[in-house]
Motif scaffolding. Structure first.
Motif, PDB file in Angstrom:
ATOM      1  N   ARG A   2       0.896  -1.104   0.060  1.00 16.53           N
ATOM      2  CA  ARG A   2      -0.221   0.175   0.047  1.00 16.53           C
ATOM      3  C   ARG A   2       1.054   1.207   0.175  1.00 16.53           C
ATOM      4  NH1 ARG A   2      -5.098  -0.284   3.427  1.00 16.53           N
ATOM      5  NH2 ARG A   2      -5.306   1.333   1.793  1.00 16.53           N
ATOM      6  N   LEU A   5      -0.236   4.934  -0.977  1.00 12.91           N
ATOM      7  CA  LEU A   5      -1.372   5.376   0.310  1.00 12.91           C
ATOM      8  C   LEU A   5      -0.588   6.339   0.957  1.00 12.91           C
ATOM      9  CD1 LEU A   5      -3.156   2.310   1.112  1.00 12.91           C
ATOM     10  CD2 LEU A   5      -4.030   4.428   0.582  1.00 12.91           C
ATOM     11  N   SER A   6       0.638   6.155   1.160  1.00 11.94           N
ATOM     12  CA  SER A   6       1.323   6.847   2.293  1.00 11.94           C
ATOM     13  C   SER A   6       1.413   8.387   2.085  1.00 11.94           C
ATOM     14  CB  SER A   6       2.763   6.382   2.493  1.00 11.94           C
ATOM     15  OG  SER A   6       3.277   5.835   1.125  1.00 11.94           O
ATOM     16  N   GLY A   9      -1.896   9.860   2.635  1.00  9.72           N
ATOM     17  CA  GLY A   9      -2.326   9.997   3.926  1.00  9.72           C
ATOM     18  C   GLY A   9      -3.249  10.870   4.414  1.00  9.72           C
ATOM     19  N   ARG A  10      -2.699  12.055   4.454  1.00 11.85           N
ATOM     20  CA  ARG A  10      -2.954  13.344   4.750  1.00 11.85           C
ATOM     21  C   ARG A  10      -4.575  13.776   3.975  1.00 11.85           C
ATOM     22  NH1 ARG A  10       0.195  17.914   4.898  1.00 11.85           N
ATOM     23  NH2 ARG A  10      -1.567  18.842   5.977  1.00 11.85           N
ATOM     24  N   LEU A  12      -6.057  11.953   2.155  1.00  5.86           N
ATOM     25  CA  LEU A  12      -7.675  11.082   2.044  1.00  5.86           C
ATOM     26  C   LEU A  12      -8.243  11.040   3.336  1.00  5.86           C
ATOM     27  CD1 LEU A  12      -5.635   7.895   0.868  1.00  5.86           C
ATOM     28  CD2 LEU A  12      -7.465   9.458  -0.141  1.00  5.86           C
ATOM     29  N   ALA A  13      -7.657  11.768   4.571  1.00 10.38           N
ATOM     30  CA  ALA A  13      -8.139  11.520   5.574  1.00 10.38           C
ATOM     31  C   ALA A  13      -9.481  12.265   5.888  1.00 10.38           C
ATOM     32  CB  ALA A  13      -7.336  12.257   6.764  1.00 10.38           C
ATOM     33  N   VAL A  14      -9.705  12.985   4.738  1.00 10.79           N
ATOM     34  CA  VAL A  14     -10.933  13.966   4.940  1.00 10.79           C
ATOM     35  C   VAL A  14     -12.154  13.209   4.417  1.00 10.79           C
ATOM     36  CG1 VAL A  14     -11.625  16.112   4.289  1.00 10.79           C
ATOM     37  CG2 VAL A  14      -9.401  15.815   4.182  1.00 10.79           C
ATOM     38  N   LEU A 141      -8.776   2.149  10.906  1.00 17.15           N
ATOM     39  CA  LEU A 141      -8.261   2.970   9.911  1.00 17.15           C
ATOM     40  C   LEU A 141      -8.728   2.410   8.417  1.00 17.15           C
ATOM     41  CD1 LEU A 141      -4.670   3.710  11.193  1.00 17.15           C
ATOM     42  CD2 LEU A 141      -6.857   5.353  11.087  1.00 17.15           C
ATOM     43  N   ILE A 431       7.253  15.015   3.286  1.00 18.52           N
ATOM     44  CA  ILE A 431       5.782  14.609   2.963  1.00 18.52           C
ATOM     45  C   ILE A 431       4.594  15.659   3.355  1.00 18.52           C
ATOM     46  CG2 ILE A 431       5.311  13.682   5.659  1.00 18.52           C
ATOM     47  CD1 ILE A 431       3.983  11.168   4.049  1.00 18.52           C
ATOM     48  N   GLY A 432       4.798  16.606   3.996  1.00 11.64           N
ATOM     49  CA  GLY A 432       4.096  17.708   4.255  1.00 11.64           C
ATOM     50  C   GLY A 432       3.914  18.626   3.000  1.00 11.64           C
TER      51      GLY A 432
ATOM     52  N   PRO B  38       6.463  18.295   9.258  1.00  6.47           N
ATOM     53  CA  PRO B  38       5.445  19.040   8.555  1.00  6.47           C
ATOM     54  C   PRO B  38       3.995  18.192   8.548  1.00  6.47           C
ATOM     55  CG  PRO B  38       7.381  18.942   7.521  1.00  6.47           C
ATOM     56  CD  PRO B  38       7.542  18.187   8.784  1.00  6.47           C
ATOM     57  N   SER B  43      -2.114  13.386  11.733  1.00  8.62           N
ATOM     58  CA  SER B  43      -1.425  12.753  10.419  1.00  8.62           C
ATOM     59  C   SER B  43      -0.203  12.018  10.537  1.00  8.62           C
ATOM     60  CB  SER B  43      -1.355  13.607   9.096  1.00  8.62           C
ATOM     61  OG  SER B  43      -2.452  14.453   8.869  1.00  8.62           O
ATOM     62  N   PRO B  48       2.090   6.603   7.631  1.00  7.03           N
ATOM     63  CA  PRO B  48       2.214   6.953   6.263  1.00  7.03           C
ATOM     64  C   PRO B  48       1.054   6.318   5.386  1.00  7.03           C
ATOM     65  CG  PRO B  48       3.898   5.663   6.594  1.00  7.03           C
ATOM     66  CD  PRO B  48       3.461   6.090   7.821  1.00  7.03           C
ATOM     67  N   SER B  49       0.867   5.112   5.829  1.00  5.99           N
ATOM     68  CA  SER B  49      -0.303   4.438   4.990  1.00  5.99           C
ATOM     69  C   SER B  49      -1.877   4.391   5.656  1.00  5.99           C
ATOM     70  CB  SER B  49       0.325   2.876   4.731  1.00  5.99           C
ATOM     71  OG  SER B  49       0.433   2.296   6.092  1.00  5.99           O
ATOM     72  N   ASN B  50      -1.964   5.383   6.402  1.00  2.82           N
ATOM     73  CA  ASN B  50      -3.286   5.451   6.832  1.00  2.82           C
ATOM     74  C   ASN B  50      -3.950   6.779   6.583  1.00  2.82           C
ATOM     75  OD1 ASN B  50      -2.471   3.165   8.301  1.00  2.82           O
ATOM     76  ND2 ASN B  50      -1.643   4.461  10.098  1.00  2.82           N
ATOM     77  N   ALA B  51      -5.493   6.317   6.313  1.00  2.00           N
ATOM     78  CA  ALA B  51      -6.271   7.507   5.980  1.00  2.00           C
ATOM     79  C   ALA B  51      -6.919   8.073   7.335  1.00  2.00           C
ATOM     80  CB  ALA B  51      -7.362   6.902   5.078  1.00  2.00           C
ATOM     81  N   GLY B  52      -7.751   7.472   7.901  1.00  2.00           N
ATOM     82  CA  GLY B  52      -8.363   7.950   9.118  1.00  2.00           C
ATOM     83  C   GLY B  52      -9.591   8.803   8.930  1.00  2.00           C
ATOM     84  N   ARG B  57      -9.825  10.712  13.603  1.00  2.71           N
ATOM     85  CA  ARG B  57      -8.931  11.820  13.766  1.00  2.71           C
ATOM     86  C   ARG B  57      -9.277  12.705  15.004  1.00  2.71           C
ATOM     87  NH1 ARG B  57      -5.575  12.713   9.246  1.00  2.71           N
ATOM     88  NH2 ARG B  57      -5.435  14.921   9.888  1.00  2.71           N
TER      89      ARG B  57
END
Lengths: 553, 314
Positions: A2, A5-6, A9-10, A12-14, A141, A431-432, B38, B43, B48-52, B57
């Motif tokens: 995956r 996906l990394s 991550g951020r 997608l979180a939404v 998750l 990453i940010g 950052p 997050s 890295p591989s998680n959405a949440g 969150r």
């Protein structure tokens, strides 16, 4: 598995709903593969497998990792199982009815199933597990996303449950076939998330194996469940597993994994690096199984909303100006097939007609760039228009870039495009910054792969509902009504005819609009001893140990 | 007697003071690092591989107090540390302290074995070659240089290839019994041996130039006996200092060695935590390393006067 996906991550979180089907890893059924054994299976023995990743969390309801689901498959059963053609078969549910509006599913449960701690499997257990997945405290998750717009489970009688959704949810059967929606015993659920995540005997399921021991950083041990009598129809035998024990060793170093295999200390090694394939094949007593992963290939996505790639001619020039065949062959030692479609040939509704349809053609690229007005040339040999150089930006994330030699492949692409006068800049970002830039639509090119056994992955790639601003991964940054229509149609039905009609159209249009440049299909390279028989792969290319046995030699 | 006791007490008090300062510094640095990465901390914790989902969150933000002001979070964090609470691993959902406790013993075993091996090899190599014929010396220092500078990752793979894959003498990995400790310990010991032996030889050679050697020899003490009984003692203080310092670096070395050999331990724990961005665990290991370092350097300093009587009155 995956990988990319990394980077997401951020972003997608939404969007939960967008995530519904993001099963970069999924599906639970088993298929007999080329590894199917010859001769009569014998019971007994210990099979030792070396894998490259160690599960971070063992909680199937919380984890996102492929490796967790792969190993835990032996311990947990699901309601249904899916075969490699995508068809569903009975498992813990003997039959089921799907409501016409796809808003509820009724399952008739198998009788006589017991967990390895002695408790019984019934309708209340299904409800308890599904409710546990969506409970806030579980901090799921992944499994919670697989449950989609879940509203609850009705226990109709001890053998019947009805699972309800607030919206039409066609992919539920597929989700229900994965390890992530597998069942813990009621006692195990009471033990709490911490115990489940820690692995070992607290993780009690009803599967063919018991999770008997776990040493972090070293190995996990599964021991046969002698009372197992409810194998899915996709398996090749019934009753207890043949193997006494399965030991999974965590050996992250590729050469160590390969060495452990050649010296007979493990009988199966996953993730063999492409450069070791020839040597491994030449070793007597060993063989290599190479299987293309289903789902999204490793693709370049061209941002169609940002100059200079807002011009289809420039995008097309890039698509045809990369010598994909040669680059991929060199970098992956010929082990990964070059790709023609955004999805891999092992994904249902793959469009075969795309093969060979967009060959390397730098002459055509030059002609297209001329037409687009990029006719000037600067001192470095790059094309210019009105004094501006033809430059595209393709950011990279150092922690991901070296995977599968993607950094080297990127250099080859850069060199190819230089030949047609396109400058490719590859800034290295944290990453940010990467997420902000790439998913904010400020980069020209994005690279990512997304394994999953369902063409619905195309919805993620092309539907405007999957726009990065909404937490999705649609890196084309184009809103195209035909993409939306077709991918929406595909996900709202399980009708084979509709799916076989719309999904090839999506692949075709993606190539025609040149918003995607497929590079290669990821391949699982598994080395194994000849003594190992009957080891099977499921639709996601995960090893399943239930049918495996060891030949005496 | 009382005077020296006072001196000792003052020394211990000073050490304790600086130990607390080091630990506080490490804790603050760890906290700042998490702040400076950052991206929002949720997050980062998710990895890295998680959405949440938004619910997940929110739950994490609440649990870790990210919804509070930074200064508030810092004080809360220090307060928890003072109570010995290192927090909970997000990924494993277990207390960091119990995770580290589970993984500590294999690493301690490995580190002690490597340290012992390194000191023995270094002493043998240095005593045997110091002040001897140049050819001996040259051979010894070349081997030491190589062992000090070869990446242990590579050494580990070579050792495995020869002794495990080819000749099947030792198992590939794991932490089950003595046999599985040999190759990892050798791998971890080699770079230490090189450094220690080089320093020790120079010390020995300087000591052998001293007048007391002539005196001892004139009393009829043999060459080797002089080295072992007299000269070696002169080098013991720098050797101890260096060993103490290198012990602190063993955790770093253990990351590579444990990974290559598939051994459990703090090293493999932290590697996994870093790659999964499991910050509570990373911070826990950083604090543990700082603690080990402080303890070792305190012990080393307290041992000086035991070894060298001249330092007692200092």
């Amino acid at each position: 598995m995956r990988p990319t996906l990394s980077r997401l991550g951020r972003t997608l979180a939404v969007g939960v709903s967008g995530l519904l089907l993001l099963s970069a890893c999924s599906s639970g059924g088993d298929t007999t593969a080329e590894a199917a054994g010859s001769g009569k299976p014998v019971a007994g023995g210990t099979l030792t497998t070396a894998v490259d990743t160690e599960p971070v969390s063992w909680d199937i309801h919380a984890s996102t990792q492929d490796v967790t689901a792969e190993i835990a498959r032996g311990v947990f059963d699901s309601l249904v199982s899916q075969d490699s053609e995508g068809k569903f078969h009975p498992w813990l549910a003997t039959k089921w009815e799907v409501a016409d509006d796809f808003k509820s599913y009724t399952f008739h449960l198998r009788d006589g199933v017991t967990f390895t701690d002695g408790s019984k499997f019934d309708a209340s257990v299904v409800k308890a597990n599904f409710d546990h997945i969506v409970a806030k405290e579980t901090k799921s998750l992944y499994a919670a996303n697989l449950l989609g717009p879940y509203t609850g489970t009705d226990v109709i009688d001890p053998r019947t449950v009805k699972v309800n959704f607030s919206k039409a949810f066609a992919p539920f059967l597929q989700a229900a076939s994965t390890t992530y929606l597998g069942f813990y015993s009621p006692e195990a659920l009471k033990a709490g998330a911490g115990k489940l995540a820690a692995g070992g005997p607290a993780d009690v399921g009803s599967g063919p194996f018991v999770f008997s021991a776990y040493t972090k950083g070293q190995s996990a041990t599964l021991t046969r469940n002698p009372d197992y009598a409810w194998a899915p129809e996709t398996a090749t035998h019934t009753g207890a597993a043949y193997l006494d024990k399965v030991v999974v060793r965590f050996l992250p170093t590729a050469s160590v994994r390969a060495g452990a295999l050649t010296s007979g200390q493990v009988q199966v090694a996953k993730a063999i690096p492409p450069q070791n394939v020839t040597a491994l094949k030449a070793t007597p007593g060993l063989r290599l199984i190479s299987r293309a992963n289903p789902g999204g290939n490793y693709n370049l996505w061209l941002n169609g909303s940002l100059a200079p790639l807002d011009d289809v001619r420039v995008r097309k020039a890039i698509q045809r100006g990369i010598d994909v065949e040669q680059d991929v062959k060199t970098v992956t030692f010929g082990q990964y097939p070059r790709a023609w479609s955004p999805i891999s040939p092992t994904t249902p509704n793959y469009d075969k007609s795309l093969v060979g349809s967009w060959p390397y053609d730098p002459k055509l690229s030059a002609q297209l760039l001329d037409e687009a007005g990029w006719t000037g040339k600067d001192a470095q040999g790059y094309r210019t228009k009105a004094g501006k150089r033809l430059t595209v930006e393709w950011p990279q994330l150092s922690i991901q870039a070296t995977r599968e030699g993607r950094d080297v492949l990127g250099q080859a692409v850069q060199a190819d495009l230089k030949k047609i006068g396109v400058e490719v800049k590859r800034p290295n970002l944290d990453i940010g910054t990467y997420n902000t830039k790439v998913y904010g639509g400020k980069a020209n090119i994005i690279d990512l792969s997304w394994p999953r056994f369902d063409p619905d992955v195309l919805w993620l790639f092309f539907n405007s509902g999957s726009a990065p601003a909404k937490g999705g991964i649609n890196a084309t940054f184009l809103t195209d009504s035909s993409f939306d229509t077709w991918t929406d149609q595909g996900r709202s039905t399980l009708d084979e005819k509709t799916r076989a009609d719309v999904y090839p159209k999506v692949q075709q249009r993606g190539i025609d609009l040149a918003v995607v440049v497929p590079l290669y299909t990821q391949v699982s390279l598994v080395g194994q001893s000849d003594k190992v028989k009957g080891l099977t792969f499921n639709a996601s290319n995960w090893l399943t140990y239930y049918d495996a046995w060891l030949a005496e030699k | 007697m009382t005077a020296s006791a006072t001196v000792l007490a003052a020394r211990v008090a000073r050490r304790l003071g600086s130990a607390v300062a080091v630990l506080l510094g490490a804790a603050t640095l760890a906290f700042l690092t998490l702040q400076l990465i950052p991206g929002d901390p949720v997050s980062v914790l998710l990895g890295p591989s998680n959405a949440g989902s938004p619910e997940v969150r929110a739950e994490i933000a609440r649990e870790y107090g990210f919804d509070r002001p930074v200064a508030d979070q810092y004080l809360h964090y220090l307060g928890r540390l003072l109570q010995g609470d290192l927090g909970q691993s997000y990924q494993l959902q277990r207390p960091v302290w119990s995770l580290m406790a589970d993984q500590l013993w294999p690493t301690v075993q490995l580190a002690l074995a490597a340290l012992l091996l390194a000191v023995v090899l270094a002493v043998v190599s240095a005593v045997a070659t110091a002040g001897r014929r140049p050819a001996f010396r040259a051979v010894a220092s070349v081997w030491e240089l190589i062992s000090a500078s070869t990446p242990s990752y590579w050494v580990g793979i070579v050792l495995l290839t020869v002794f495990s894959f080819r000749f099947h003498v030792f198992p590939v990995a794991g932490a089950e019994g003595f046999a599985s400790l040999v190759l990892p310990a050798v791998t971890l010991a080699l770079p230490l041996t090189g450094v220690l032996a080089q320093v020790l030889r120079e010390g020995l050679e300087a000591a052998l130039e001293q007048p007391f050697v002539v005196t001892a020899r004139s009393r009829g003490v043999g060459r080797t006996a002089v080295r072992l009984r007299h000269a070696l003692r002169h080098c013991a203080v720098p050797l101890l200092t260096l060993t103490g310092w290198l012990t602190g670096s063993l955790i770093g070395g253990a990351v590579l060695v444990e990974t290559v050999f598939g051994r459990p331990g703090i090293g493999s724990l932290v590697l996994q935590a870093v790659s999964a961005k499991d910050m509570p665990v990373v911070i826990g290991v950083v604090l543990l390393s700082a603690f080990v370092f402080v303890v070792i350097s305190t012990v080393v300093e307290l041992l000086y006067p035991v070894i060298d009587p001249r330092l007692r009155s200092a």
